[in-house]
Design an enzyme around this catalytic site. Structure first.
Site, PDB file in Angstrom:
ATOM      1  N   SER A   1       8.377   4.732  17.186  1.00 48.39           N
ATOM      2  CA  SER A   1       7.082   4.240  17.670  1.00 48.39           C
ATOM      3  C   SER A   1       7.288   3.769  19.104  1.00 48.39           C
ATOM      4  CB  SER A   1       6.587   3.096  16.789  1.00 48.39           C
ATOM      5  OG  SER A   1       6.335   3.599  15.501  1.00 48.39           O
ATOM      6  N   LEU A   2       6.877   4.588  20.052  1.00 49.93           N
ATOM      7  CA  LEU A   2       7.184   4.320  21.462  1.00 49.93           C
ATOM      8  C   LEU A   2       6.031   3.546  22.125  1.00 49.93           C
ATOM      9  CD1 LEU A   2       9.290   4.959  23.721  1.00 49.93           C
ATOM     10  CD2 LEU A   2       7.891   6.971  24.247  1.00 49.93           C
TER      11      LEU A   2
ATOM     12  N   CYS B   1      -1.022  -3.328  15.152  1.00 48.31           N
ATOM     13  CA  CYS B   1      -0.723  -2.986  13.762  1.00 48.31           C
ATOM     14  C   CYS B   1      -1.167  -4.091  12.804  1.00 48.31           C
ATOM     15  CB  CYS B   1       0.776  -2.742  13.615  1.00 48.31           C
ATOM     16  SG  CYS B   1       1.244  -2.207  11.965  1.00 48.31           S
TER      17      CYS B   1
ATOM     18  N   CYS C   1       3.739  -6.044  16.153  1.00 45.53           N
ATOM     19  CA  CYS C   1       3.136  -5.111  17.111  1.00 45.53           C
ATOM     20  C   CYS C   1       1.639  -5.424  17.186  1.00 45.53           C
ATOM     21  CB  CYS C   1       3.353  -3.663  16.676  1.00 45.53           C
ATOM     22  SG  CYS C   1       5.091  -3.194  16.633  1.00 45.53           S
TER      23      CYS C   1
ATOM     24  N   CYS D   1      -1.710   1.634   8.922  1.00 48.72           N
ATOM     25  CA  CYS D   1      -0.689   0.714   8.414  1.00 48.72           C
ATOM     26  C   CYS D   1      -1.187  -0.675   8.070  1.00 48.72           C
ATOM     27  CB  CYS D   1       0.310   0.468   9.537  1.00 48.72           C
ATOM     28  SG  CYS D   1       1.577   1.594   9.552  1.00 48.72           S
TER      29      CYS D   1
ATOM     30  N   CYS E   1       5.465  -7.780   7.773  1.00 49.84           N
ATOM     31  CA  CYS E   1       6.387  -7.256   8.784  1.00 49.84           C
ATOM     32  C   CYS E   1       6.705  -8.346   9.790  1.00 49.84           C
ATOM     33  CB  CYS E   1       5.746  -6.056   9.482  1.00 49.84           C
ATOM     34  SG  CYS E   1       6.869  -5.209  10.613  1.00 49.84           S
TER      35      CYS E   1
ATOM     36  N   CYS F   1       2.837   8.365   2.233  1.00 50.55           N
ATOM     37  CA  CYS F   1       3.270   7.336   3.186  1.00 50.55           C
ATOM     38  C   CYS F   1       3.689   6.094   2.403  1.00 50.55           C
ATOM     39  CB  CYS F   1       2.102   7.046   4.122  1.00 50.55           C
ATOM     40  SG  CYS F   1       2.456   5.771   5.316  1.00 50.55           S
TER      41      CYS F   1
ATOM     42  N   GLU G   1       0.829  -1.207   0.000  1.00 49.95           N
ATOM     43  CA  GLU G   1       0.000   0.000   0.000  1.00 49.95           C
ATOM     44  C   GLU G   1       0.856   1.245   0.000  1.00 49.95           C
ATOM     45  OE1 GLU G   1      -2.822  -1.933   3.466  1.00 49.95           O
ATOM     46  OE2 GLU G   1      -1.614  -0.180   3.868  1.00 49.95           O
TER      47      GLU G   1
ATOM     48  N   GLY H   1       5.658  -2.479   6.937  1.00 51.00           N
ATOM     49  CA  GLY H   1       7.040  -2.906   7.112  1.00 51.00           C
ATOM     50  C   GLY H   1       7.829  -2.041   8.073  1.00 51.00           C
ATOM     51  N   GLU H   2       9.011  -2.536   8.419  1.00 49.21           N
ATOM     52  CA  GLU H   2       9.918  -1.807   9.307  1.00 49.21           C
ATOM     53  C   GLU H   2      11.081  -1.301   8.439  1.00 49.21           C
ATOM     54  OE1 GLU H   2      10.364  -0.513  12.335  1.00 49.21           O
ATOM     55  OE2 GLU H   2      12.414  -0.098  11.718  1.00 49.21           O
TER      56      GLU H   2
HETATM   57  N1  SAH Z   1       7.551  -0.129  11.390  1.00 49.49           N
HETATM   58  C1  SAH Z   1       7.591   1.296  11.500  1.00 49.49           C
HETATM   59  C2  SAH Z   1       6.774   2.032  10.461  1.00 49.49           C
HETATM   60  C3  SAH Z   1       5.372   1.580  10.212  1.00 49.49           C
HETATM   61  S1  SAH Z   1       4.156   2.005  11.370  1.00 49.49           S
HETATM   62  C4  SAH Z   1       7.241   1.724  12.896  1.00 49.49           C
HETATM   63  O1  SAH Z   1       6.906   0.876  13.715  1.00 49.49           O
HETATM   64  O2  SAH Z   1       7.345   2.906  13.199  1.00 49.49           O
HETATM   65  C5  SAH Z   1       3.890   3.718  11.254  1.00 49.49           C
HETATM   66  C6  SAH Z   1       3.196   4.314  12.493  1.00 49.49           C
HETATM   67  O3  SAH Z   1       1.803   3.921  12.558  1.00 49.49           O
HETATM   68  C7  SAH Z   1       3.822   3.812  13.771  1.00 49.49           C
HETATM   69  O4  SAH Z   1       3.978   4.854  14.705  1.00 49.49           O
HETATM   70  C8  SAH Z   1       2.830   2.772  14.227  1.00 49.49           C
HETATM   71  O5  SAH Z   1       3.008   2.502  15.556  1.00 49.49           O
HETATM   72  C9  SAH Z   1       1.514   3.402  13.840  1.00 49.49           C
HETATM   73  N2  SAH Z   1       0.378   2.473  13.779  1.00 49.49           N
HETATM   74  C10 SAH Z   1       0.364   1.200  13.378  1.00 49.49           C
HETATM   75  N3  SAH Z   1      -0.874   0.667  13.492  1.00 49.49           N
HETATM   76  C11 SAH Z   1      -1.671   1.645  13.984  1.00 49.49           C
HETATM   77  C12 SAH Z   1      -3.059   1.697  14.343  1.00 49.49           C
HETATM   78  N4  SAH Z   1      -3.847   0.653  14.193  1.00 49.49           N
HETATM   79  N5  SAH Z   1      -3.534   2.882  14.823  1.00 49.49           N
HETATM   80  C13 SAH Z   1      -2.725   3.964  14.942  1.00 49.49           C
HETATM   81  N6  SAH Z   1      -1.417   3.956  14.639  1.00 49.49           N
HETATM   82  C14 SAH Z   1      -0.886   2.807  14.166  1.00 49.49           C
END
Ligand code: SAH
Length: 341
Positions: free
Chosen positions: A210-211, A117, A114, A328, A110, A103, A90, A155-156
Site C-alpha cells: 500500500s504505497l 482506512c 492510515c 476495509c 489495526c 478478502c 469482516e 488489520g495488517e
Molecule cells: N494493512 C494492509 C491490508 C489491509 S488494506 C495494507 O495496508 O495493505 C487493503 C488495501 O485497501 C490497501 O491497499 C489499503 O490501502 C486499501 N484501502 C483501505 N481503505 C481504503 C479506502 N477507504 N478506499 C480505497 N482503498 C482503501
C-alpha cells in the site's frame, strides 16, 4: 480443548504422534477436516473408534456466528462474523467474470492508523488466531468456489506474521485444501523488516504494497507507518524481495483529490515503478469519513496520461461493493458506531 484449525499438518502430526497416533492416521484426520469438511470426529470412519473418542476430547471445531451479511448490487458479499470474545471481523467475497476473490481479515482493528482506512475504528484489539483466519475461508467457501485469496481485510497481515504464514501453510497444504499459493496475495502498509522476512520464506505467494504517496512528507501525512519505515527503507526491502522472488510486487495507489495525483506525483511514481520490479494498481478512494476526497474524472485522466507517457502499465481497480461498506473495515466500523461518509 484446542481448536483443530490452529494446527498445520506437521503440527497436528507431531501432537498426535505423542498420543500414539500414526503419522499416516494424522494425515487422514487432516484430510477429513479439510477435504471432507467434517466437523465431527465420530464420522472419521477409517480412524479407530477409541482414537476418535480421544480426538473429541482434545479438539473442537470453530464456527463463527454471522452477525450480518450484505450483498452489493455488483454481487460483492460482505460478512460480519462474531468471534468467541464477542469481537467482530469482516470477510468479503468479490465475484468477477473469471475469478472469485476472498478478502480475509488478520486482526481485530489495526495499529497503523492510515488516514483513509476504516479498519482503525476502535483502535487495535488483538491478532486473529490461525483458526480465525482459516475459518473465514472455510465458511465462505461452503457455497462458492474461491479462486483467489487476498489478505486485504481488517488489520495488517505482517503485524500478525506468524499466524498469517501458518494460515497460508494450512490453506495450501496438498493433504487438505490444496489452495494454489500463487493465487494468494498479502497486502502490507510497508513493514520493511517483514517484507525481507517473507522474501526469505519459500511461500510462493504474491505481495502488494500500500504505497499511496511517493514522497516521505506526503506519505507521513496519510500513513504514520512511514515515519518508522520511510520510503528509502521500503524501497530497499522491495529490491531485496525482487532479488529473491520471481513475482513482481504490486503497488497499490489510492487516488486522492488535491493530494497525490499531480504531474510531479505521476512522474515520481513512474520512476519508482521503473526502479523496482513492480506492477501498479490504481484504486478509487472509497470515502470513509476522513477529510480526503476522490478526485474528479478529468484529474484522474490526466494522471493516467502522464503514467502512459512514462510507459508505465497499470490497472485501475474497479470500485466494488461501495453500497455495502465493502472497503476495509467499513462494515465493522459502521456496526461499532463509526460513520460511512
Ligand atoms: N494493512 C494492509 C491490508 C489491509 S488494506 C495494507 O495496508 O495493505 C487493503 C488495501 O485497501 C490497501 O491497499 C489499503 O490501502 C486499501 N484501502 C483501505 N481503505 C481504503 C479506502 N477507504 N478506499 C480505497 N482503498 C482503501
Amino acid at each position: 480443548m484446542e481448536c483443530v484449525y490452529n494446527f498445520s499438518l506437521k503440527e497436528l502430526q507431531k501432537k498426535l504422534i505423542l498420543k500414539g497416533f500414526s503419522r499416516y492416521s494424522a494425515k487422514q484426520i487432516f484430510a477429513w477436516i479439510y477435504k471432507e469438511r467434517v466437523q465431527d470426529f465420530s464420522l472419521m470412519t477409517n480412524i479407530a473408534k477409541d482414537k476418535r473418542e480421544e480426538l473429541t476430547k482434545m479438539f473442537y471445531f470453530l464456527n463463527f456466528k454471522t452477525l450480518k451479511k450484505e450483498k452489493s448490487k455488483d454481487g460483492t458479499q460482505k460478512y460480519l462474523f462474531q468471534l468467541v470474545d464477542q469481537e467482530a471481523i469482516e470477510a468479503v467475497l468479490i465475484p468477477e467474470k473469471q475469478r472469485n476473490t476472498l478478502c480475509l481479515s488478520t486482526q481485530v482493528g489495526c495499529k497503523f492508523n492510515c488516514k483513509f482506512c476504516a479498519s482503525k475504528t476502535g483502535g487495535f484489539i488483538r491478532n486473529l488466531e490461525v483458526s480465525e483466519i482459516v475459518n473465514q475461508y472455510l465458511q465462505l467457501s461452503q457455497k462458492d468456489k474461491i479462486t483467489n485469496i487476498v489478505f486485504m481485510g481488517i488489520g495488517e497481515p505482517f503485524d500478525n506474521f506468524k499466524n498469517v504464514v501458518k494460515s497460508i501453510e494450512i490453506l495450501t497444504e496438498p493433504a487438505g485444501l490444496n489452495f494454489t499459493n500463487k493465487r494468494i496475495s498479502i497486502s502490507t502498509c510497508g513493514l520493511s523488516d517483514k517484507i525481507k522476512k517473507i522474501a526469505e520464506l519459500e511461500l510462493g505467494v504474491k505481495l502488494s504494497i500500500s504505497l499511496h504517496a511517493v514522497l516521505d512528507e506526503k506519505r507521513n501525512k496519510i500513513m504514520p507507518v512511514n515515519k518508522i519505515y520511510p520510503l528509502a527503507d521500503l524501497v530497499k526491502a522491495i529490491k531485496y524481495y525482487n532479488q529473491r522472488q520471481k513475482f513482481p510486487v504490486t503497488f497499490e495507489y489510492i487516488l486522492l483529490a488535491d493530494f497525490n495525483i499531480g504531474g510531479q506525483d505521476a512522474k515520481r511514481l513512474a520512476k519508482l515503478v521503473k526502479t523496482t520490479r513492480a506492477k501498479l494498481n490504481l484504486i478509487p478512494y472509497n470515502p470513509t469519513g476522513a477529510t480526503l476526497r476522490p478526485p474528479e474524472f478529468a484529474k484522474i485522466d490526466n494522471f493516467k496520461k502522464i503514467l502512459k507517457k512514462e510507459n508505465i502499465i497499470f490497472t485501475l481497480r474497479k470500485e466494488r461493493g461501495s453500497d455495502i461498506n465493502a472497503a476495509c473495515g467499513q462494515l465493522r466500523s459502521v456496526s461499532l458506531g463509526g460513520s460511512k461518509n
